[in-house]
Write an enzyme that holds these catalytic residues in place. Structure first.
Site, PDB file in Angstrom:
ATOM      1  CG  ASP A 221       3.374   1.178  -0.442  1.00 61.81           C
ATOM      2  OD1 ASP A 221       3.839   2.403  -0.866  1.00 61.81           O
ATOM      3  OD2 ASP A 221       2.480   0.542  -0.942  1.00 61.81           O
ATOM      4  CE  LYS A 222      10.639   5.057   1.903  1.00 60.99           C
ATOM      5  NZ  LYS A 222       9.619   5.976   2.803  1.00 60.99           N
ATOM      6  CG  LEU A 243      -1.983  11.702 -10.516  1.00 59.35           C
ATOM      7  CD1 LEU A 243      -0.797  12.058  -9.675  1.00 59.35           C
ATOM      8  CD2 LEU A 243      -3.076  12.872 -10.639  1.00 59.35           C
ATOM      9  CB  VAL A 256       3.890   4.963  -6.880  1.00 56.74           C
ATOM     10  CG1 VAL A 256       3.245   4.919  -5.694  1.00 56.74           C
ATOM     11  CG2 VAL A 256       3.742   3.819  -7.945  1.00 56.74           C
TER      12      VAL A 256
HETATM   13  C1  LIG Z   1       2.699   6.144  -1.992  1.00 53.03           C
HETATM   14  S1  LIG Z   1       1.210   5.978  -2.672  1.00 53.03           S
HETATM   15  C2  LIG Z   1       0.574   4.566  -2.360  1.00 53.03           C
HETATM   16  C3  LIG Z   1       0.836   3.141  -3.347  1.00 53.03           C
HETATM   17  C4  LIG Z   1       0.045   2.153  -2.755  1.00 53.03           C
HETATM   18  N1  LIG Z   1       0.799   0.902  -3.112  1.00 53.03           N
HETATM   19  C5  LIG Z   1      -1.468   1.903  -3.480  1.00 53.03           C
HETATM   20  O1  LIG Z   1      -1.717   0.814  -3.614  1.00 53.03           O
HETATM   21  O2  LIG Z   1      -1.795   2.809  -4.040  1.00 53.03           O
HETATM   22  C6  LIG Z   1      -0.227   7.063  -2.117  1.00 53.03           C
HETATM   23  C7  LIG Z   1      -1.417   7.279  -2.797  1.00 53.03           C
HETATM   24  O3  LIG Z   1      -1.086   8.402  -3.997  1.00 53.03           O
HETATM   25  C8  LIG Z   1      -1.757   8.219  -4.764  1.00 53.03           C
HETATM   26  N2  LIG Z   1      -1.039   8.147  -6.130  1.00 53.03           N
HETATM   27  C9  LIG Z   1       0.184   8.028  -6.230  1.00 53.03           C
HETATM   28  N3  LIG Z   1       0.882   8.035  -7.375  1.00 53.03           N
HETATM   29  C10 LIG Z   1      -0.085   8.034  -8.366  1.00 53.03           C
HETATM   30  C11 LIG Z   1      -0.553   8.237  -9.759  1.00 53.03           C
HETATM   31  N4  LIG Z   1       0.571   8.131 -10.572  1.00 53.03           N
HETATM   32  N5  LIG Z   1      -1.727   8.329 -10.152  1.00 53.03           N
HETATM   33  C12 LIG Z   1      -2.655   8.509  -9.501  1.00 53.03           C
HETATM   34  N6  LIG Z   1      -2.654   8.299  -8.093  1.00 53.03           N
HETATM   35  C13 LIG Z   1      -1.413   8.290  -7.502  1.00 53.03           C
HETATM   36  C14 LIG Z   1      -2.899   6.935  -4.773  1.00 53.03           C
HETATM   37  O4  LIG Z   1      -4.027   7.353  -4.176  1.00 53.03           O
HETATM   38  C15 LIG Z   1      -1.799   6.138  -3.679  1.00 53.03           C
HETATM   39  O5  LIG Z   1      -2.569   5.394  -2.936  1.00 53.03           O
END
Ligand SMILES: C[S@@+](CC[C@H](N)C(=O)[O-])C[C@H]1O[C@@H](n2cnc3c(N)ncnc32)[C@H](O)[C@@H]1O
Length: 292
Positions: A221-222, A243, A256
């Site tokens: 979703d950038k 994380l 993210v």
């Molecule tokens: C591209 S991200 C999606 C972001 C989205 N806007 C959301 O609400 O989570 C894909 C997924 O990777 C995981 N994720 C990405 N970064 C993370 C982080 N720093 N800590 C925990 N989970 C993460 C989450 O489950 C997230 O939904």
């Protein structure tokens, strides 16, 4: 003439294909079919071009690979003849690991793909590649998680059906796809053992445990939909954790991460049992900073 540009299949970015249509005379222009908007028609033309060019692209990729191999062989011969070290150029293929030789970690990782409507076409394509990468990671290493893709329907399923036709033959010990949404899949589960990963929460994920379920949002979703997965988890009564990025590494850019990186990190955690090592193994060097 209609300009033909080849679509970049890797990241699904659809390149403009018929820019020159507007320069055609009114009688040369293809007629937009009745009942179709100009936008829908353009999309259809793009899609048709993409299908037509698929074969050509495959062929040119094969050619490029062949050229690269020949170039590598030439370099090796050159270094050999000079008595210099050429081992860096040798290809070290990872030995293939059979599913029977893998160890099950006892942990479940769910990729929640219920966000199809929030993605652009190219983002759906990118998500499909990320799921493929997650599967490769899960089948390529010594440790295996129970990997499940939920809400596998709509454009994501279409993409797999059209472009990855043998995915239904993938080993179900290494990946499974279900149409059901998360709440159906988790029916009757002990939610104290379920964690939805989200970058938007303060609680830190310390370690992974056998018998627990970790959910990763399957969305590209950038940054458009902050809190999306956190709010979904809250609605379903699932705890959220982030994380431990800040605690372990210095990272440049957004904290993210992409779905596939998170799935890979979870699998790699079982190898190292250490977040820092897992981050350093999974994240591309450009993401890792040496100084804060
Ligand atoms: C591209 S991200 C999606 C972001 C989205 N806007 C959301 O609400 O989570 C894909 C997924 O990777 C995981 N994720 C990405 N970064 C993370 C982080 N720093 N800590 C925990 N989970 C993460 C989450 O489950 C997230 O939904």
């Amino acid at each position: 003439m209609v300009e033909e540009k080849v679509v970049n299949e890797k990241d699904g970015e659809e390149v403009e294909v018929e820019k020159k249509i507007k320069h055609l005379g009114p009688f040369e222009r293809p007629k937009i079919p009745d009942g179709m908007s100009k936008h829908q028609w353009k999309k259809m033309v793009k899609r048709q071009r993409w299908v037509e060019n698929k074969g050509k692209m495959k062929e040119s990729r094969r050619e490029r690979k062949k050229e690269r191999n020949e170039e590598r062989k030439r370099k090796i011969e050159d270094l050999k003849s000079k008595g210099e070290d050429y081992t860096e150029l040798l290809r070290h293929k990872k030995p293939r690991i059979e599913v029977e030789d893998q160890v099950s970690t006892g942990a479940k990782v769910i990729i929640d793909c219920a966000f199809d409507d929030l993605m652009l076409e190219k983002e759906v394509v990118s998500l499909s590649s990320q799921i493929t990468r997650s599967y490769s990671e899960n089948k390529g290493g010594h440790n295996r998680v129970e990997l499940l893709v939920t809400s596998f329907d709509k454009r994501l399923k279409e993409r797999f059906d059209n472009s990855l036709r043998d995915y239904d033959k993938w080993n179900e010990k290494q990946i499974q796809f279900v149409e059901d949404d998360l709440d159906k899949v988790l029916e009757g589960e002990d939610l104290s053992k379920v964690i939805y990963l989200s970058a938007d929460t303060d609680e830190k994920l310390e370690e992974l445990k056998s018998g627990e379920t970790y959910i990763v949002g399957g969305i590209v979703d950038k940054g458009r939909h902050k809190n999306l997965c956190k709010e979904k988890a809250e609605r379903l009564g699932i705890q959220t954790k982030r994380l431990p990025i800040d605690e372990c590494i210095k990272i440049s850019g957004r904290k993210v991460l992409a779905t596939s990186h998170v799935v890979e990190l979870l699998i790699k955690w079982f190898k190292y049992r250490d977040w820092k090592e897992a981050f350093e193994d999974v994240l591309p060097p450009r993401k890792l900073r040496t100084e804060k």
